[in-house]
Design a protein around this motif. Structure first.
Motif, PDB file in Angstrom:
ATOM      1  N   SER A   6       0.851  -1.186   0.000  1.00  0.00           N
ATOM      2  CA  SER A   6       0.000   0.000   0.000  1.00  0.00           C
ATOM      3  C   SER A   6       0.885   1.234   0.000  1.00  0.00           C
ATOM      4  CB  SER A   6      -0.937  -0.003   1.208  1.00  0.00           C
ATOM      5  OG  SER A   6      -0.222   0.290   2.378  1.00  0.00           O
ATOM      6  N   PRO A   7       0.414   2.338  -0.602  1.00  0.00           N
ATOM      7  CA  PRO A   7       1.234   3.544  -0.692  1.00  0.00           C
ATOM      8  C   PRO A   7       1.743   4.026   0.658  1.00  0.00           C
ATOM      9  CG  PRO A   7      -0.708   3.793  -2.054  1.00  0.00           C
ATOM     10  CD  PRO A   7      -0.868   2.518  -1.270  1.00  0.00           C
ATOM     11  N   ALA A  82      -7.263   9.968  -0.281  1.00  0.00           N
ATOM     12  CA  ALA A  82      -6.662  11.170  -0.873  1.00  0.00           C
ATOM     13  C   ALA A  82      -5.406  11.573  -0.120  1.00  0.00           C
ATOM     14  CB  ALA A  82      -7.676  12.319  -0.882  1.00  0.00           C
ATOM     15  N   ASP A  83      -5.442  11.508   1.211  1.00  0.00           N
ATOM     16  CA  ASP A  83      -4.267  11.888   1.987  1.00  0.00           C
ATOM     17  C   ASP A  83      -3.072  10.991   1.693  1.00  0.00           C
ATOM     18  OD1 ASP A  83      -5.330  14.138   3.205  1.00  0.00           O
ATOM     19  OD2 ASP A  83      -5.947  13.069   5.023  1.00  0.00           O
ATOM     20  N   VAL A  84      -3.310   9.691   1.569  1.00  0.00           N
ATOM     21  CA  VAL A  84      -2.212   8.772   1.253  1.00  0.00           C
ATOM     22  C   VAL A  84      -1.654   9.083  -0.132  1.00  0.00           C
ATOM     23  CG1 VAL A  84      -1.654   6.354   0.723  1.00  0.00           C
ATOM     24  CG2 VAL A  84      -2.953   6.919   2.780  1.00  0.00           C
ATOM     25  N   TYR A  85      -2.534   9.209  -1.113  1.00  0.00           N
ATOM     26  CA  TYR A  85      -2.099   9.465  -2.490  1.00  0.00           C
ATOM     27  C   TYR A  85      -1.375  10.807  -2.593  1.00  0.00           C
ATOM     28  CZ  TYR A  85      -2.378   9.937  -7.576  1.00  0.00           C
ATOM     29  OH  TYR A  85      -2.070  10.108  -8.907  1.00  0.00           O
ATOM     30  N   LEU A  86      -1.969  11.844  -2.024  1.00  0.00           N
ATOM     31  CA  LEU A  86      -1.388  13.184  -2.137  1.00  0.00           C
ATOM     32  C   LEU A  86      -0.109  13.318  -1.321  1.00  0.00           C
ATOM     33  CD1 LEU A  86      -4.698  15.230  -2.129  1.00  0.00           C
ATOM     34  CD2 LEU A  86      -3.254  14.660  -4.093  1.00  0.00           C
ATOM     35  N   SER A 142      -3.070   1.454  -5.312  1.00  0.00           N
ATOM     36  CA  SER A 142      -3.230   0.199  -4.568  1.00  0.00           C
ATOM     37  C   SER A 142      -4.733  -0.057  -4.423  1.00  0.00           C
ATOM     38  CB  SER A 142      -2.572   0.295  -3.191  1.00  0.00           C
ATOM     39  OG  SER A 142      -3.349   1.086  -2.323  1.00  0.00           O
ATOM     40  N   PRO A 143      -5.121  -1.293  -4.131  1.00  0.00           N
ATOM     41  CA  PRO A 143      -6.554  -1.585  -3.980  1.00  0.00           C
ATOM     42  C   PRO A 143      -7.235  -0.735  -2.897  1.00  0.00           C
ATOM     43  CG  PRO A 143      -5.323  -3.627  -4.179  1.00  0.00           C
ATOM     44  CD  PRO A 143      -4.307  -2.522  -4.070  1.00  0.00           C
ATOM     45  N   TYR A 148     -10.243   7.089  -4.081  1.00  0.00           N
ATOM     46  CA  TYR A 148      -9.603   8.116  -4.896  1.00  0.00           C
ATOM     47  C   TYR A 148      -9.866   7.848  -6.379  1.00  0.00           C
ATOM     48  CZ  TYR A 148      -6.297  11.823  -5.964  1.00  0.00           C
ATOM     49  OH  TYR A 148      -5.741  12.986  -6.402  1.00  0.00           O
ATOM     50  N   VAL A 149      -9.908   6.575  -6.763  1.00  0.00           N
ATOM     51  CA  VAL A 149     -10.213   6.192  -8.139  1.00  0.00           C
ATOM     52  C   VAL A 149     -11.647   6.570  -8.492  1.00  0.00           C
ATOM     53  CG1 VAL A 149     -10.464   4.225  -9.717  1.00  0.00           C
ATOM     54  CG2 VAL A 149      -8.490   4.349  -8.176  1.00  0.00           C
ATOM     55  N   VAL A 150     -12.564   6.359  -7.551  1.00  0.00           N
ATOM     56  CA  VAL A 150     -13.968   6.744  -7.778  1.00  0.00           C
ATOM     57  C   VAL A 150     -14.039   8.248  -8.038  1.00  0.00           C
ATOM     58  CG1 VAL A 150     -16.245   6.979  -6.692  1.00  0.00           C
ATOM     59  CG2 VAL A 150     -14.967   4.821  -6.480  1.00  0.00           C
TER      60      VAL A 150
END
Length: 194
Positions: A6-7, A82-86, A142-143, A148-150
């Motif tokens: 996971s990120p 979003a926090d993980v991705y950003l 990551s799954p 975030y994908v939605v």
């Protein structure tokens, strides 16, 4: 370190690596768009630099940014995602790098997803849906990042309909660049250290 990918558990990238990945991805998407346009004999959606369409793009960006802020506050799974991705993408960057975070994806992704893909798929509702789904999946790291994908898929729908309604690729380009700039700046400001 666990074996999960996971990120939040991946080794963070440094500034140079993030900028390199952004540049590489932008070039790759541009190559795909140009090859698809050439081999598929696809006519690129028109790009016309004019103030009314630029303002529509600004309006779409404002709507996306406001909706994102609302969803961020109301949907905990999206906020965490979003926090993980950003954090993974923005945290290593300095403020000036946010210029590239807006321009590189804003231009390359719009050229491929709205400029070429919409035209190639018939520029109708199904084309908007398919291009938006692919755009959303592009943002999957990551799954666990499915919220975030939605959201990225919904943004793709808005940008796709903006492109078709205006007939001008300038609209989603402006909206995408401004959304990335403002959203990343707000996130960086709100998550500054010290």
């Amino acid at each position: 370190m666990s074996s999960s990918n996971s990120p939040s558990e991946m080794e963070p990238l440094n500034r140079t690596q993030i900028l390199g990945v952004m540049g590489f991805t932008a070039v790759l998407l541009l190559i795909i768009a140009k090859l698809w346009q050439w081999w598929g004999d696809v006519t690129l959606l028109r790009i016309s630099l004019n103030a009314p369409d630029a303002l529509i793009g600004v309006g779409l960006a404002a709507a996306i940014i406001l909706a994102s802020g609302l969803i961020y506050r109301l949907w905990p799974a999206y906020r965490a995602s979003a926090d993980v991705y950003l954090a993974f993408v923005i945290k290593p960057l300095v403020w000036a790098d946010l210029l590239w975070l807006g321009l590189l994806p804003g231009l390359s992704e719009e050229l491929l997803f709205r400029g070429v893909m919409l035209s190639a798929l018939g520029a109708g509702g199904l084309a908007v849906l398919v291009s938006s789904l692919v755009f959303g999946v592009l943002h999957l790291s990551s799954p666990e990042q499915w919220p975030y994908v939605v959201w990225a898929t919904v943004v793709g729908l808005v940008l796709g309909y903006g492109a078709i309604a205006s007939g001008n690729l300038l609209v989603p380009i402006v909206a995408h660049i401004l959304t990335n700039w403002v959203s990343s700046a707000l996130w960086k400001f709100n998550h500054r250290q010290g």
